[in-house]
Design an enzyme around this catalytic site. Structure first.
Site, PDB file in Angstrom:
ATOM      1  N   CYS A  31      19.189 -32.224 -15.367  1.00 47.71           N
ATOM      2  CA  CYS A  31      19.943 -31.420 -14.397  1.00 47.71           C
ATOM      3  C   CYS A  31      19.214 -31.335 -13.055  1.00 47.71           C
ATOM      4  O   CYS A  31      18.149 -30.725 -12.960  1.00 47.71           O
ATOM      5  CB  CYS A  31      20.157 -30.029 -14.995  1.00 47.71           C
ATOM      6  SG  CYS A  31      20.800 -28.803 -13.844  1.00 47.71           S
ATOM      7  N   CYS A  34      18.727 -27.799 -11.676  1.00 49.62           N
ATOM      8  CA  CYS A  34      17.694 -27.112 -12.470  1.00 49.62           C
ATOM      9  C   CYS A  34      16.309 -27.426 -11.913  1.00 49.62           C
ATOM     10  O   CYS A  34      15.455 -26.545 -11.804  1.00 49.62           O
ATOM     11  CB  CYS A  34      17.765 -27.527 -13.938  1.00 49.62           C
ATOM     12  SG  CYS A  34      19.319 -27.115 -14.752  1.00 49.62           S
TER      13      CYS A  34
END
Length: 105
Positions: A31, A34
């Site tokens: 991600c 993230c």
């Protein structure tokens, strides 16, 4: 991780979130947002000592992610004494994160 943020495993989740104020970052290695959030969390974790900061990988903790209905990442969930106080999905700036953490009382 770091001295300020600890990565926890699924079987440690309930124990780690049961005491005091805890922020859990639900993330995945793949991600991009993230990864962008990590330095922001590091910065805030250095300053906000009254909250414990944890990360949990949703790919390795699918049961916890399902139980908490984590459908998008990054998701930050704030707990106080084991109970969810609030959550935020997506990137958040450091100042907004500090305001968000003030809810853990």
């Amino acid at each position: 991780m770091s001295e300020f943020i600890k990565e926890i495993l699924e079987n440690d989740f309930d124990r780690e979130t049961s005491q005091g104020a805890v922020l859990v970052d639900f993330f995945a290695d793949w991600c991009g947002p993230c990864r962008q959030l990590t330095p922001i969390l590091e910065e805030v974790a250095k300053e906000v000592k009254e909250v414990n900061f944890f990360k949990i990988n949703i790919d390795a903790a699918q049961e916890v992610a399902a139980r908490l209905e984590i459908t998008s990442i990054p998701t930050l969930v704030l707990f106080y004494k084991g109970k969810e106080v609030d959550r935020v999905v997506g990137l958040i700036e450091a100042d907004d994160l500090k305001t968000f953490l003030a809810k853990a009382k």
